[in-house]
Write an enzyme that holds these catalytic residues in place. Structure first.
Site, PDB file in Angstrom:
ATOM      1  N   GLN A  77       8.365  -3.466  -3.520  1.00 19.93           N
ATOM      2  CA  GLN A  77       6.996  -3.513  -2.997  1.00 19.93           C
ATOM      3  C   GLN A  77       6.407  -2.108  -2.827  1.00 19.93           C
ATOM      4  O   GLN A  77       5.651  -1.842  -1.894  1.00 19.93           O
ATOM      5  CB  GLN A  77       6.962  -4.288  -1.680  1.00 19.93           C
ATOM      6  CG  GLN A  77       7.032  -5.787  -1.866  1.00 19.93           C
ATOM      7  CD  GLN A  77       5.854  -6.326  -2.673  1.00 19.93           C
ATOM      8  OE1 GLN A  77       4.744  -5.806  -2.602  1.00 19.93           O
ATOM      9  NE2 GLN A  77       6.096  -7.382  -3.442  1.00 19.93           N
ATOM     10  N   SER A  78       6.722  -1.230  -3.743  1.00 21.82           N
ATOM     11  CA  SER A  78       6.240   0.150  -3.675  1.00 21.82           C
ATOM     12  C   SER A  78       4.724   0.247  -3.822  1.00 21.82           C
ATOM     13  O   SER A  78       4.143  -0.282  -4.771  1.00 21.82           O
ATOM     14  CB  SER A  78       6.911   0.965  -4.782  1.00 21.82           C
ATOM     15  OG  SER A  78       6.261   2.190  -4.989  1.00 21.82           O
ATOM     16  N   ASN A  79       4.088   0.960  -2.884  1.00 21.92           N
ATOM     17  CA  ASN A  79       2.673   1.297  -3.024  1.00 21.92           C
ATOM     18  C   ASN A  79       2.477   2.364  -4.096  1.00 21.92           C
ATOM     19  O   ASN A  79       1.477   2.374  -4.808  1.00 21.92           O
ATOM     20  CB  ASN A  79       2.118   1.810  -1.694  1.00 21.92           C
ATOM     21  CG  ASN A  79       2.221   0.787  -0.595  1.00 21.92           C
ATOM     22  OD1 ASN A  79       1.579  -0.250  -0.633  1.00 21.92           O
ATOM     23  ND2 ASN A  79       3.046   1.071   0.402  1.00 21.92           N
ATOM     24  N   THR A  81       4.151   2.842  -6.933  1.00 21.79           N
ATOM     25  CA  THR A  81       4.153   2.344  -8.306  1.00 21.79           C
ATOM     26  C   THR A  81       2.865   1.583  -8.617  1.00 21.79           C
ATOM     27  O   THR A  81       2.333   1.679  -9.727  1.00 21.79           O
ATOM     28  CB  THR A  81       5.387   1.465  -8.566  1.00 21.79           C
ATOM     29  OG1 THR A  81       5.503   0.472  -7.541  1.00 21.79           O
ATOM     30  CG2 THR A  81       6.656   2.306  -8.582  1.00 21.79           C
TER      31      THR A  81
END
Length: 338
Positions: A77-79, A81
């Protein structure tokens, strides 16, 4: 200080607004005035966020190198990326994203909604990897770049949080300069700036930027990595490098880096009861959404510090809202009932 010598590719709307948090301030006793600088509203590119400000300084370098593929890494759930995918789409470039298993949280839709869903919608080549959390340089990311080369592409490396990139701290030097201009309009200076820290370059840039007027140690980092010594070392190292780049004119010393380590637990990506209370309180009093991974923890830290009397009465505190709300749907089990 000379930030202007670095080319910047505009990806944001311009200076982000500063919003008074009147109801939250009153709820906490009214002795400390809380404000938020809304980096979560900084761009039309897939909700923006703090990485978009950083990417403004990386994009000119990528274009100068003739790169055709942006390669980045983060958790599922990376912001980061998601913002890299948006910038790649905006520029007409390809995008490869390594999404590692950084968070010990199980939900049937965790890898199908939120940030990762948006990245897929924007055409990124999303590669799920089972490796666990770490803020350093990752083998999976290096392998992804090599795969682009083997296919005849020209990858441009963007590490986690942009933080290990040589230019990763520049965007938030600009944040500090922007705040100074806004303070002149407001007619007062902020006594403290509260910011979430994990990979380190956001706080590092702020430390350098606010060192220019003697306020480096008024930047209060709230650790959300639950690996605070690694985060502190990375903030300090990036700040020292960035200070040299912008010709700050003085060394960054250990006392310049303030990192509160009380709010990162139980571990990276998992919220404590205090974090969940802070998320709900902020949402219900201000209509401002924060997330369980980053901003909920820094909001928890700021609220707790007010309650504990750690900000002097009359202080004006600026909360740097870095983004993160797109991940909320991945934690739907926690927030099923609000």
């Amino acid at each position: 200080m000379n930030l202007q010598r670095f080319p910047r590719y505009p990806l944001t709307f311009g200076p982000t607004p500063i919003q008074p948090l009147k109801r939250l301030s009153a709820h906490l006793g009214g002795k400390v005035e809380l404000y938020a600088k809304r980096e979560d509203c900084n761009s039309g590119l897939a909700f923006g966020g703090n990485k978009t400000r950083k990417l403004e300084y990386l994009v000119p370098d990528a274009l100068a190198q003739g790169a055709d593929t942006l390669v980045s890494i983060g958790g599922v759930q990376s912001n980061q990326t998601r913002q890299v995918a948006a910038v790649a789409a905006h520029l007409g470039m390809k995008c490869v994203l390594v999404q590692e298993h950084w968070v010990n949280y199980e939900d049937p839709v965790y890898d199908r909604v939120g940030n990762i869903q948006l990245s897929r919608m924007m055409g990124a080549d999303v590669r799920l990897v089972s490796d666990g959390f770490d803020i350093g340089i990752r083998r999976s990311w290096e392998e992804a770049m090599e795969s682009v080369r083997q296919a005849g592409g020209k990858p441009y490396p963007i590490p986690a949080g942009c933080s290990e990139h040589p230019l990763g701290g520049l965007g938030f030097v600009g944040f500090a300069e922007e705040v100074r201009a806004q303070e002149a309009q407001l007619g007062f200076k902020f006594d403290y700036v509260v910011v979430c820290s994990v990979t380190g370059s956001t706080q590092a840039g702020m430390v350098v930027g606010f060192a220019a007027d003697g306020r480096a140690d008024r930047v209060i980092g709230i650790d959300a990595s639950a690996k605070p010594e690694q985060t502190r070392e990375q903030i300090t190292r990036i700040a020292r490098h960035t200070a040299e780049l912008v010709e700050l004119g003085r060394d960054i010393v250990e006392q310049d880096v303030v990192l509160d380590t009380r709010y990162g637990g139980p571990e990276y990506g998992l919220p404590s009861d205090g974090t969940l209370e802070a998320i709900r309180l902020c949402a219900r009093l201000e209509g401002m959404l924060t997330d369980p991974v980053y901003e909920g923890k820094s909001m928890h830290g700021m609220i707790d510090k007010v309650r504990l009397g750690e900000f002097e009465p009359g202080s004006k505190v600026l909360y740097a809202h870095l983004g993160g709300a797109p991940a909320l749907s991945a934690y739907n089990g926690i927030f099923r009932n609000g």
